[in-house]
Write a protein that holds these residues in place. Structure first.
Motif, PDB file in Angstrom:
ATOM      1  N   TYR A 182       0.833  -1.205   0.000  1.00  0.00           N
ATOM      2  CA  TYR A 182       0.000   0.000   0.000  1.00  0.00           C
ATOM      3  C   TYR A 182       0.870   1.259   0.000  1.00  0.00           C
ATOM      4  O   TYR A 182       0.561   2.240  -0.686  1.00  0.00           O
ATOM      5  CB  TYR A 182      -0.919   0.003   1.218  1.00  0.00           C
ATOM      6  N   ALA A 183       1.957   1.222   0.788  1.00  0.00           N
ATOM      7  CA  ALA A 183       2.842   2.388   0.835  1.00  0.00           C
ATOM      8  C   ALA A 183       3.522   2.613  -0.508  1.00  0.00           C
ATOM      9  O   ALA A 183       3.676   3.756  -0.959  1.00  0.00           O
ATOM     10  CB  ALA A 183       3.887   2.201   1.934  1.00  0.00           C
ATOM     11  N   ALA A 184       3.934   1.520  -1.180  1.00  0.00           N
ATOM     12  CA  ALA A 184       4.580   1.661  -2.489  1.00  0.00           C
ATOM     13  C   ALA A 184       3.611   2.238  -3.514  1.00  0.00           C
ATOM     14  O   ALA A 184       3.993   3.063  -4.356  1.00  0.00           O
ATOM     15  CB  ALA A 184       5.106   0.300  -2.956  1.00  0.00           C
ATOM     16  N   LYS A 185       2.334   1.815  -3.454  1.00  0.00           N
ATOM     17  CA  LYS A 185       1.335   2.371  -4.368  1.00  0.00           C
ATOM     18  C   LYS A 185       1.123   3.858  -4.088  1.00  0.00           C
ATOM     19  O   LYS A 185       0.915   4.648  -5.024  1.00  0.00           O
ATOM     20  CB  LYS A 185       0.021   1.619  -4.233  1.00  0.00           C
ATOM     21  N   ALA A 186       1.166   4.247  -2.814  1.00  0.00           N
ATOM     22  CA  ALA A 186       1.019   5.658  -2.475  1.00  0.00           C
ATOM     23  C   ALA A 186       2.173   6.478  -3.046  1.00  0.00           C
ATOM     24  O   ALA A 186       1.970   7.575  -3.578  1.00  0.00           O
ATOM     25  CB  ALA A 186       0.945   5.828  -0.957  1.00  0.00           C
ATOM     26  N   VAL A 187       3.387   5.928  -2.982  1.00  0.00           N
ATOM     27  CA  VAL A 187       4.541   6.625  -3.564  1.00  0.00           C
ATOM     28  C   VAL A 187       4.368   6.749  -5.073  1.00  0.00           C
ATOM     29  O   VAL A 187       4.701   7.774  -5.677  1.00  0.00           O
ATOM     30  CB  VAL A 187       5.844   5.871  -3.219  1.00  0.00           C
ATOM     31  N   GLY A 188       3.820   5.686  -5.690  1.00  0.00           N
ATOM     32  CA  GLY A 188       3.575   5.736  -7.131  1.00  0.00           C
ATOM     33  C   GLY A 188       2.577   6.809  -7.515  1.00  0.00           C
ATOM     34  O   GLY A 188       2.627   7.332  -8.632  1.00  0.00           O
ATOM     35  N   ARG A 189       1.664   7.155  -6.596  1.00  0.00           N
ATOM     36  CA  ARG A 189       0.696   8.218  -6.860  1.00  0.00           C
ATOM     37  C   ARG A 189       1.244   9.600  -6.518  1.00  0.00           C
ATOM     38  O   ARG A 189       0.523  10.589  -6.611  1.00  0.00           O
ATOM     39  CB  ARG A 189      -0.588   7.980  -6.055  1.00  0.00           C
ATOM     40  N   GLY A 190       2.484   9.650  -6.087  1.00  0.00           N
ATOM     41  CA  GLY A 190       3.082  10.934  -5.758  1.00  0.00           C
ATOM     42  C   GLY A 190       2.954  11.325  -4.302  1.00  0.00           C
ATOM     43  O   GLY A 190       3.305  12.442  -3.933  1.00  0.00           O
ATOM     44  N   GLU A 191       2.446  10.422  -3.458  1.00  0.00           N
ATOM     45  CA  GLU A 191       2.313  10.714  -2.034  1.00  0.00           C
ATOM     46  C   GLU A 191       3.545  10.191  -1.286  1.00  0.00           C
ATOM     47  O   GLU A 191       4.228   9.274  -1.732  1.00  0.00           O
ATOM     48  CB  GLU A 191       1.049  10.053  -1.475  1.00  0.00           C
ATOM     49  N   ILE A 192       3.793  10.774  -0.146  1.00  0.00           N
ATOM     50  CA  ILE A 192       4.882  10.332   0.715  1.00  0.00           C
ATOM     51  C   ILE A 192       4.267   9.789   1.996  1.00  0.00           C
ATOM     52  O   ILE A 192       3.843  10.563   2.861  1.00  0.00           O
ATOM     53  CB  ILE A 192       5.883  11.467   1.027  1.00  0.00           C
ATOM     54  N   PRO A 193       4.174   8.460   2.143  1.00  0.00           N
ATOM     55  CA  PRO A 193       3.537   7.887   3.335  1.00  0.00           C
ATOM     56  C   PRO A 193       4.446   8.023   4.550  1.00  0.00           C
ATOM     57  O   PRO A 193       5.664   8.201   4.413  1.00  0.00           O
ATOM     58  CB  PRO A 193       3.347   6.421   2.952  1.00  0.00           C
ATOM     59  N   PRO A 194       3.877   7.952   5.758  1.00  0.00           N
ATOM     60  CA  PRO A 194       4.715   7.978   6.961  1.00  0.00           C
ATOM     61  C   PRO A 194       5.585   6.729   7.023  1.00  0.00           C
ATOM     62  O   PRO A 194       5.267   5.710   6.398  1.00  0.00           O
ATOM     63  CB  PRO A 194       3.683   8.001   8.108  1.00  0.00           C
ATOM     64  N   PRO A 195       6.690   6.757   7.757  1.00  0.00           N
ATOM     65  CA  PRO A 195       7.574   5.578   7.842  1.00  0.00           C
ATOM     66  C   PRO A 195       6.823   4.354   8.348  1.00  0.00           C
ATOM     67  O   PRO A 195       6.006   4.427   9.261  1.00  0.00           O
ATOM     68  CB  PRO A 195       8.657   6.030   8.839  1.00  0.00           C
TER      69      PRO A 195
END
Length: 432
Positions: A182-195
């Motif tokens: 889920y975090a990798a998909k968020a990065v792919g959308r241009g978001e920066i997820p929390p650690p």
């Protein structure tokens, strides 16, 4: 069909190992417990029957024939005529080749041994060639049909426990991987997820740690890029503004030259604006409910005019879409501007919803020259202006901005040439 999921592969492996274990258990019970007992019973039974068949036997035990029959009757062995119900019971029983071969060797006469079930207990049937019209019936009173039920029931319970345990184990093992996905998909959308929390096996913790470091690096790069572009935009627009002010103060005799300079400065400002639009991130925190018909109507009214009336076809009602209105409006505006520029005087904007009501879409159509099929994919790349048939104006970021905004909203974009001529671009967004 190849199973690609690690979770499914592990469960399938558990099932295969369990099936192999059960088969081996049945094989071991049969070959090392049940079969030796049957063989021992077979030898004793064959010895007693041979005494009955051979009155002149030279065995140490000297008994007359009636006494021998009584011994067999004590064992439960009874003789019946090979006809009627007894013959049907014999024919419906299951033939045991192993015992048939051993009994044939012990008695010295071809013998058929069959096993059936009567009153929940097993029964052996024997047909000996020396007794052509006689069937021997041997009830196995100590071997009940229900004796195997606990074995199958316990095996089934153990299989269910193992499967559930394996399912829970694999699910716990894969939970950190799901969070990582889920975090990798968020990065792919241009978001920066929390650690992400570094839990699970050492290998997964190492991957999670590497992902957190990568996420921090991407965030730093994004911040530096935003700062750099903001500085460039400011530093470039300031002298452009001074140039325009100086140009407007030029004498009327130089008006022809002033108009060209003003046009160039406006184009530079537009280029800078497109660069900023392309690099601007979209945060899901700013998402809200968007009325797509209202948004598209505003774009059609703003970009249309007396020279070109934009044809509209809005579906009613439409479910609201979750997104950033400004970014969505920018994407639709870019498509409409392209259609106006190359549409040969006809542009149509339509909205609708998929049959399952999961997606809302907007399509922009024109009557222009279209795009060659081999360039359909390339036009979404930055700094690509498409075929010369569509013109070569702008920076080539228009459709790249559209694709970036759509991807940030978990949507999709489809571009195709119309059969009537021209181009059709459709954007789809998930409903709120």
């Amino acid at each position: 069909m190849r199973v690609r999921s690690s979770f499914t592969q592990t469960i399938v492996l558990f099932l295969i190992l369990l099936a192999v274990n059960q088969l081996y258990s049945y094989y071991a019970v049969f070959n090392y417990a049940l079969l030796p007992s049957l063989q021992q019973f077979n030898k004793i039974l064959a010895h007693e029957i041979s005494l009955m068949l051979d009155d002149s036997s030279d065995q140490d035990i000297s008994l007359d024939a009636p006494v021998r029959r009584k011994v067999l009757e004590k064992l439960g062995v009874t003789a019946h005529s090979a006809s009627g119900e007894m013959e049907k019971a014999f024919e419906h029983s299951y033939r045991i080749d192993l015992m048939s071969d051993e009994m044939t060797a012990q008695l010295g006469s071809p013998t058929i041994v069959r096993m059936g079930v009567e009153d929940k207990s097993y029964v052996l049937w024997m047909k000996i060639k020396k007794l052509p019209n006689v069937l021997l019936r041997i009830p196995l009173t100590e071997l009940q049909e229900g004796d195997f039920a606990p074995l199958f029931r316990n095996s089934l319970i153990m299989a269910i426990i193992i499967i559930l345990g394996g399912w829970v184990f694999v699910r716990l093992q894969n939970r950190p991987l799901k969070k990582l996905e889920y975090a990798a998909k968020a990065v792919g959308r241009g978001e920066i997820p929390p650690p992400l929390e570094e839990i699970g096996p050492s290998e997964i913790r190492s991957v999670t740690n590497a992902f957190n470091q990568m996420s921090k690096g991407i965030q730093a790069v994004e911040e530096d890029r935003a700062l750099l572009m903001a500085g460039i935009s400011h530093d470039l627009r300031t002298p452009l503004t001074r140039i325009r002010l100086a140009t407007e103060m030029m004498s009327p005799e130089d008006s022809y030259l002033a108009e060209g300079i003003i046009s160039d400065t406006e184009e530079c400002n537009q280029i800078i604006g497109q660069f900023m639009d392309y690099l601007k991130p979209v945060s899901t925190d700013s998402f809200c409910s968007v009325d797509f018909n209202e948004l598209v109507s505003e774009v059609a009214s703003a970009e249309g005019g007396y020279e070109l009336q934009i044809e509209t076809d809005f579906a009613e009602p439409l479910k609201p879409v979750s997104g950033q209105p400004v970014a969505m409006k920018r994407a639709i505006t870019n498509l409409v501007i392209n259609a106006i520029r190359y549409g040969n005087g006809w542009v149509k904007v339509s909205t609708g919803m998929t049959a399952d009501s999961s997606l809302v879409w907007v399509s922009v159509e024109d009557n222009g020259p279209g795009i060659p099929p081999e360039q359909v994919v390339k036009v979404f790349e930055p700094f690509t202006r498409g075929d010369t048939a569509r013109g070569s104006e702008g920076t080539g970021l228009g459709l790249a901005i559209v694709k970036r905004i759509v991807r940030q909203h978990n949507g999709s974009v489809l571009l195709d040439n119309r059969t009537e001529g021209g181009l059709k671009v459709q954007l789809s967004f998930p409903v709120r």
